[in-house]
Design a protein around this motif. Structure first.
Motif, PDB file in Angstrom:
ATOM      1  N   ILE A  51      53.514  92.474  42.972  1.00 55.61           N
ATOM      2  CA  ILE A  51      53.949  91.361  42.127  1.00 55.61           C
ATOM      3  C   ILE A  51      55.175  91.769  41.318  1.00 55.61           C
ATOM      4  CG2 ILE A  51      53.293  89.882  40.190  1.00 55.61           C
ATOM      5  CD1 ILE A  51      50.362  90.114  41.294  1.00 55.61           C
ATOM      6  N   ALA A  52      55.124  92.944  40.699  1.00 55.29           N
ATOM      7  CA  ALA A  52      56.254  93.422  39.890  1.00 55.29           C
ATOM      8  C   ALA A  52      57.506  93.572  40.748  1.00 55.29           C
ATOM      9  CB  ALA A  52      55.899  94.756  39.229  1.00 55.29           C
ATOM     10  N   ASP A  53      57.362  94.122  41.941  1.00 57.96           N
ATOM     11  CA  ASP A  53      58.517  94.292  42.832  1.00 57.96           C
ATOM     12  C   ASP A  53      59.102  92.945  43.244  1.00 57.96           C
ATOM     13  OD1 ASP A  53      58.253  97.030  42.688  1.00 57.96           O
ATOM     14  OD2 ASP A  53      57.390  97.251  44.702  1.00 57.96           O
ATOM     15  N   TYR A  54      58.250  91.993  43.576  1.00 56.67           N
ATOM     16  CA  TYR A  54      58.734  90.692  44.024  1.00 56.67           C
ATOM     17  C   TYR A  54      59.564  90.004  42.938  1.00 56.67           C
ATOM     18  CZ  TYR A  54      58.961  85.980  45.828  1.00 56.67           C
ATOM     19  OH  TYR A  54      59.422  84.762  46.264  1.00 56.67           O
ATOM     20  N   PHE A  55      59.068  90.047  41.701  1.00 59.27           N
ATOM     21  CA  PHE A  55      59.774  89.368  40.609  1.00 59.27           C
ATOM     22  C   PHE A  55      60.777  90.264  39.895  1.00 59.27           C
ATOM     23  CE2 PHE A  55      55.973  86.645  40.966  1.00 59.27           C
ATOM     24  CZ  PHE A  55      56.620  85.444  41.189  1.00 59.27           C
ATOM     25  N   GLU A  56      60.840  91.522  40.328  1.00 59.26           N
ATOM     26  CA  GLU A  56      61.767  92.489  39.744  1.00 59.26           C
ATOM     27  C   GLU A  56      61.569  92.599  38.238  1.00 59.26           C
ATOM     28  OE1 GLU A  56      65.774  91.670  41.139  1.00 59.26           O
ATOM     29  OE2 GLU A  56      64.951  90.955  43.031  1.00 59.26           O
ATOM     30  N   ILE A  57      60.301  92.763  37.849  1.00 56.20           N
ATOM     31  CA  ILE A  57      59.971  92.932  36.446  1.00 56.20           C
ATOM     32  C   ILE A  57      59.158  94.201  36.261  1.00 56.20           C
ATOM     33  CG2 ILE A  57      60.114  90.492  35.814  1.00 56.20           C
ATOM     34  CD1 ILE A  57      57.108  90.255  36.102  1.00 56.20           C
ATOM     35  N   ASP A  58      59.090  94.642  35.028  1.00 54.89           N
ATOM     36  CA  ASP A  58      58.383  95.863  34.674  1.00 54.89           C
ATOM     37  C   ASP A  58      56.890  95.729  34.995  1.00 54.89           C
ATOM     38  OD1 ASP A  58      57.890  98.367  33.445  1.00 54.89           O
ATOM     39  OD2 ASP A  58      57.431  97.363  31.546  1.00 54.89           O
ATOM     40  N   PRO A  59      56.311  96.695  35.688  1.00 55.37           N
ATOM     41  CA  PRO A  59      54.868  96.633  35.981  1.00 55.37           C
ATOM     42  C   PRO A  59      54.003  96.502  34.727  1.00 55.37           C
ATOM     43  CG  PRO A  59      55.898  98.332  37.312  1.00 55.37           C
ATOM     44  CD  PRO A  59      56.950  97.853  36.343  1.00 55.37           C
ATOM     45  N   ALA A  60      54.464  97.055  33.602  1.00 58.83           N
ATOM     46  CA  ALA A  60      53.700  96.926  32.358  1.00 58.83           C
ATOM     47  C   ALA A  60      53.631  95.465  31.910  1.00 58.83           C
ATOM     48  CB  ALA A  60      54.318  97.793  31.266  1.00 58.83           C
ATOM     49  N   ALA A  61      54.712  94.722  32.125  1.00 65.87           N
ATOM     50  CA  ALA A  61      54.704  93.293  31.781  1.00 65.87           C
ATOM     51  C   ALA A  61      53.713  92.547  32.669  1.00 65.87           C
ATOM     52  CB  ALA A  61      56.105  92.701  31.931  1.00 65.87           C
ATOM     53  N   VAL A  62      53.679  92.901  33.945  1.00 72.14           N
ATOM     54  CA  VAL A  62      52.717  92.283  34.866  1.00 72.14           C
ATOM     55  C   VAL A  62      51.299  92.629  34.419  1.00 72.14           C
ATOM     56  CG1 VAL A  62      51.868  92.239  37.247  1.00 72.14           C
ATOM     57  CG2 VAL A  62      54.324  92.273  36.806  1.00 72.14           C
ATOM     58  N   CYS A  63      51.100  93.863  34.008  1.00 72.22           N
ATOM     59  CA  CYS A  63      49.773  94.302  33.546  1.00 72.22           C
ATOM     60  C   CYS A  63      49.308  93.465  32.358  1.00 72.22           C
ATOM     61  CB  CYS A  63      49.822  95.781  33.174  1.00 72.22           C
ATOM     62  SG  CYS A  63      48.229  96.451  32.689  1.00 72.22           S
ATOM     63  N   ARG A  64      50.188  93.203  31.409  1.00 79.63           N
ATOM     64  CA  ARG A  64      49.817  92.392  30.239  1.00 79.63           C
ATOM     65  C   ARG A  64      49.455  90.970  30.664  1.00 79.63           C
ATOM     66  NH1 ARG A  64      54.027  95.514  28.215  1.00 79.63           N
ATOM     67  NH2 ARG A  64      55.583  93.874  28.565  1.00 79.63           N
ATOM     68  N   MET A  65      50.243  90.392  31.584  1.00 83.32           N
ATOM     69  CA  MET A  65      49.946  89.031  32.049  1.00 83.32           C
ATOM     70  C   MET A  65      48.616  88.994  32.792  1.00 83.32           C
ATOM     71  SD  MET A  65      53.623  87.551  33.303  1.00 83.32           S
ATOM     72  CE  MET A  65      54.659  88.980  33.444  1.00 83.32           C
ATOM     73  N   ILE A  66      48.385  89.999  33.619  1.00 84.20           N
ATOM     74  CA  ILE A  66      47.144  90.074  34.392  1.00 84.20           C
ATOM     75  C   ILE A  66      45.942  90.209  33.464  1.00 84.20           C
ATOM     76  CG2 ILE A  66      45.843  91.583  35.953  1.00 84.20           C
ATOM     77  CD1 ILE A  66      48.541  91.970  37.466  1.00 84.20           C
ATOM     78  N   LYS A  71      41.134  87.695  31.326  1.00 85.18           N
ATOM     79  CA  LYS A  71      40.312  87.271  30.186  1.00 85.18           C
ATOM     80  C   LYS A  71      40.065  85.763  30.204  1.00 85.18           C
ATOM     81  CE  LYS A  71      41.578  91.073  27.210  1.00 85.18           C
ATOM     82  NZ  LYS A  71      42.460  91.543  26.148  1.00 85.18           N
ATOM     83  N   SER A  72      41.041  85.004  30.716  1.00 85.33           N
ATOM     84  CA  SER A  72      40.870  83.542  30.770  1.00 85.33           C
ATOM     85  C   SER A  72      40.092  83.108  32.012  1.00 85.33           C
ATOM     86  CB  SER A  72      42.230  82.845  30.738  1.00 85.33           C
ATOM     87  OG  SER A  72      42.924  83.040  31.959  1.00 85.33           O
ATOM     88  N   GLY A  73      39.749  84.058  32.891  1.00 87.74           N
ATOM     89  CA  GLY A  73      38.938  83.745  34.063  1.00 87.74           C
ATOM     90  C   GLY A  73      39.711  83.237  35.269  1.00 87.74           C
ATOM     91  N   MET A  74      41.047  83.395  35.258  1.00 84.16           N
ATOM     92  CA  MET A  74      41.851  82.897  36.385  1.00 84.16           C
ATOM     93  C   MET A  74      42.003  83.897  37.523  1.00 84.16           C
ATOM     94  SD  MET A  74      44.783  80.503  34.883  1.00 84.16           S
ATOM     95  CE  MET A  74      44.471  79.373  33.564  1.00 84.16           C
TER      96      MET A  74
END
Length: 146
Positions: A51-66, A71-74
């Motif tokens: 996911i991080a590679d596809y969107f070219e974003i920091d894996p830590a940012a992906v981790c926070r979103m995940i 927690k929201s059950g999605m």
């Protein structure tokens, strides 16, 4: 008329975001989460790195979103059988339902955005965006992303 493309792209991006942000909030999605939801809806089970590679974003940012989406059950996470240091992320039923709602919102925004465009113009516009993206990626670091 504006002829500076970066300003036109900036304005179009912000108009789209302004249109979609309340729809995301109504679905229960926070900042950055719609792209994770869309990726998983299209690609199925995936790793945080993919996911991080596809969107070219920091894996830590992906981790926070995940974490927030879990927690929201999605989404749910499970250890990756192939790499125990990594988790595989999947949509839950709630996430699939949210993904369907988000897709409908995006389809609606696209329909509005491209109103009055012919099919050829839509294809050409998409081609221009892809080519612009590739040109910038090549200029940025010499590598090409898909």
């Amino acid at each position: 008329m504006e002829n500076e493309f970066y300003l036109m792209l900036y304005r179009a991006f912000h108009a789209q975001r302004h249109y979609l942000r309340p729809k995301a909030a109504k679905i229960g999605l926070g900042t950055g989460q719609p792209k994770i939801l869309s990726y998983l809806s299209q690609n199925g089970r995936s790793s945080q790195r993919e996911i991080a590679d596809y969107f070219e974003i920091d894996p830590a940012a992906v981790c926070r979103m995940i974490d927030l989406m879990q927690k929201s059950g999605m989404i749910s996470t499970q250890p990756d059988d192939a790499d125990r240091r990594s988790d595989v992320i999947s949509l839950t039923e709630k996430g699939r339902s949210a993904g369907e709602k988000w897709k409908l919102s995006c389809d609606e925004a696209e329909k509005i955005m491209l109103q009055g465009f012919s099919d050829d113009e839509k294809k050409q516009f998409a081609d221009f965006l892809v080519r612009s993206y590739r040109n910038l990626r090549i200029a940025d670091d010499g590598s090409e992303y898909s």
